[in-house]
Design an enzyme around this catalytic site. Structure first.
Site, PDB file in Angstrom:
ATOM      1  NE  ARG A   1       2.730  -8.758  10.895  1.00 59.39           N
ATOM      2  CZ  ARG A   1       2.431  -7.870   9.945  1.00 59.39           C
ATOM      3  NH1 ARG A   1       3.388  -7.097   9.458  1.00 59.39           N
ATOM      4  NH2 ARG A   1       1.206  -7.758   9.491  1.00 59.39           N
TER       5      ARG A   1
ATOM      6  CD  GLU B   1      -2.550  -1.221   2.645  1.00 61.59           C
ATOM      7  OE1 GLU B   1      -3.411  -0.355   2.887  1.00 61.59           O
ATOM      8  OE2 GLU B   1      -2.234  -2.111   3.465  1.00 61.59           O
TER       9      GLU B   1
ATOM     10  CE  LYS C   1       3.298   0.336   5.038  1.00 55.57           C
ATOM     11  NZ  LYS C   1       2.494   0.413   3.800  1.00 55.57           N
TER      12      LYS C   1
END
Length: 562
Positions: free
Chosen positions: A265, A38, A275
């Site tokens: 992850r 993104e 983020k």
């Protein structure tokens, strides 16, 4: 060497490779992966491992890997992020297939598919605010509550959806929802939102759209349109997979389907990977931007002096698994230390200088001594370094009243100056506060390195040094880990910023460097002998070099902070 057997190969496969090989054995004729960031922030080390995984699998199986920006939320996206992401991928050594793709490339097709679902009675316009919709989903152990607008006719829904598209309603006034199952144990299947109204211009489509598709409605169809075979994502998207497949099943009538596969992850200790938290550090000025060398961003690691090879090696060592893991920051530091040890030229720099005068060395004389550039690299050769009567050494390489095992410079004891002579401290000068300003030494003229039998005389200490008349000055920034706690974001009810390391940056000015560094350029990496690995920073200017510490020579941080 014996060739690798099939049995050995099978045992060495990770679970993703096993899935791909099963697909190939079942008739799969092509492999196509994708990396779908993104564009709402800079990539970090977690993204780097995902990049290595997706591009690496495509390379391993002679396939292709797309770069696709999932740009469905223009309120948080920026061209700056798109540019930085492309730069980071290429810096890591990878190249995507063809031109970059964007979810916005498919906005019209996604809209057409949304109308198809509306006409088939599988989607409806809901007038309720988001908080009401969320509350009506209830909990996994009790069925959700149907929206009062769930039974609108396809014709009414289509009219309202088109009016949403035409800008007749305000943001939040209406949404489009899929009609699936409000009693599903998977909360994401309880009539998820497909479109929301956002009167925000898009960086690629301008003002063409004021409704934007949600990620879950966009992702699977984008994979399909690009011909992705393995849609590899992190484990939190496992619960999204039934919805991913549901949309494809309603909209696609071909045998081909992309397959979503999840892996765990890989988190990194002593940092944050969110983020949102990284953006907070930037916006509050806690760090000096996304490329601050203390940040876990790829651009920050690059500025700190990390190499693409070291990050790829880190990703390989970490591997992939189905269980979430926390990787010690020390492993990442080991990887860059290991690579820089092989490639970084050795140079001499004195960060906290104290003046040394060799009293019996001829005044005004300068000679050059030959020093190897990198003993780990046979092709690195040697360089000539000036030596003179006045030198600089590290202040902590001298001690007046030294303990027994202190093998550096002390009064009356001998040490070797690297590549040059053995010297003995005779006396010191001090200022009014008692600080040592000058160390007076004598040298043994017959002990110059490599010039005869006396040159091989052994002493216990060897010091690095810089010739005072030839030294260049530089600023050196000693960066350290940004947090003192291995899991700063993992403490309930404690702000992660409470664990910031107040000693994460120390700026040294007036450092003395050997003259060979005068022409060093931004990004050049060196080992400052006995001190660590350093990189030329972008803030450098002609005659005013700035160096960042990448990592120390040894992993002493953990011992000092635990």
């Amino acid at each position: 060497m014996a060739s690798e057997t099939n049995e050995t190969r099978e045992k060495s496969l990770n679970f993703l490779e096993e899935i791909i090989e099963e697909s190939i054995a079942g008739g799969e004729t092509r492999i196509q992966t994708r990396f779908p960031p993104e564009p709402n922030g800079y990539l970090h080390i977690g993204h780097a491992t995902s990049i290595c995984l997706n591009f690496g699998l495509a390379t391993e199986y002679q396939g292709k890997c797309n770069l696709r920006f999932d740009d469905t939320n223009p309120s948080k996206e920026d061209v700056e992020y798109i540019d930085s992401i492309q730069q980071d991928i290429q810096w890591l050594g990878f190249q995507w297939e063809g031109e970059p793709h964007f979810a916005s490339d498919y906005f019209q097709q996604l809209y057409d598919w949304a109308e198809k679902l509306i006409l088939e009675g599988k989607a409806y316009v809901d007038d309720q605010p988001a908080e009401v919709i969320s509350a009506q989903r209830m909990t996994p152990t009790e069925p959700g509550v149907n929206s009062p607008y769930r039974d609108r006719t396809p014709e009414e829904n289509l009219d309202l959806f088109r009016r949403m598209k035409n800008g007749e309603f305000q943001a939040g006034e209406k949404v489009l929802r899929a009609k699936i199952d409000m009693a599903s144990s998977n909360m994401l299947m309880r009539d998820p939102i497909m479109y929301r109204i956002m009167h925000v211009p898009h960086h690629r489509t301008g003002d063409k759209w004021c409704i934007y598709p949600m990620y879950d409605f966009t992702h699977g169809q984008s994979d399909y349109l690009e011909g992705i075979t393995q849609s590899i994502c992190t484990l939190e998207f496992e619960v999204h997979r039934p919805l991913y497949n549901w949309f494809l099943d309603q909209l696609i009538d071909t045998e081909y389907r992309p397959r979503q596969i999840e892996f765990a992850r890989r988190n990194l200790s002593y940092t944050v990977m969110s983020k949102r938290r990284l953006l907070e550090l930037v916006q509050k000025g806690i760090v000096a931007g996304w490329d601050d060398p203390r940040m876990p961003t790829i651009t920050g690691l690059r500025r700190a002096g990390y190499t693409p090879e070291s990050i790829r090696n880190f990703a390989e060592k970490v591997g992939v698994a189905r269980r979430e893991i926390v990787v010690d920051m020390a492993l990442l530091e080991f990887c860059v230390r290991e690579h820089l040890n092989k490639i970084a030229p050795r140079v001499m720099a004195v960060l906290d200088p104290v003046r040394v005068v060799i009293d019996n060395y001829p005044e005004g004389q300068t000679e050059t001594v030959e020093i190897e550039n990198n003993p780990e690299d046979e092709t690195a050769g040697t360089r000539m370094v000036p030596f003179s009567r006045e030198l600089y050494i590290e202040r902590d390489d001298f001690m007046e009243n030294a303990p027994k095992k202190f093998f550096r410079m002390t009064p009356g004891n001998e040490v070797r100056l690297k590549g040059a002579y053995i010297v003995k401290c005779e006396s010191v000068e001090k200022d009014a506060e008692g600080n040592i300003t000058t160390i007076h030494c004598t040298y043994d003229v017959d002990t110059r390195s490599g010039t005869g039998s006396a040159s091989n005389r052994k002493v216990k200490g060897t010091l690095h040094w810089v010739s005072a008349p030839d030294a260049i000055e530089a600023e050196v920034r000693l960066y350290d880990r940004l947090f003192k706690d291995p899991d700063p974001a993992g403490h309930k009810d404690i702000d992660f910023k409470e664990f910031l390391n107040e000693n994460s940056l120390k700026v040294l000015t007036g450092c003395k460097l050997e003259p060979s560094l005068k022409e060093a350029k931004e990004g050049d990496r060196f080992q400052f002998q006995r001190l660590g690995y350093f990189c030329v920073d972008k803030d450098s200017k002609p005659g005013a070099l700035v160096f960042n510490r990448t990592v120390g020579l040894k992993d002493t941080w953990a011992k000092q902070n635990n």
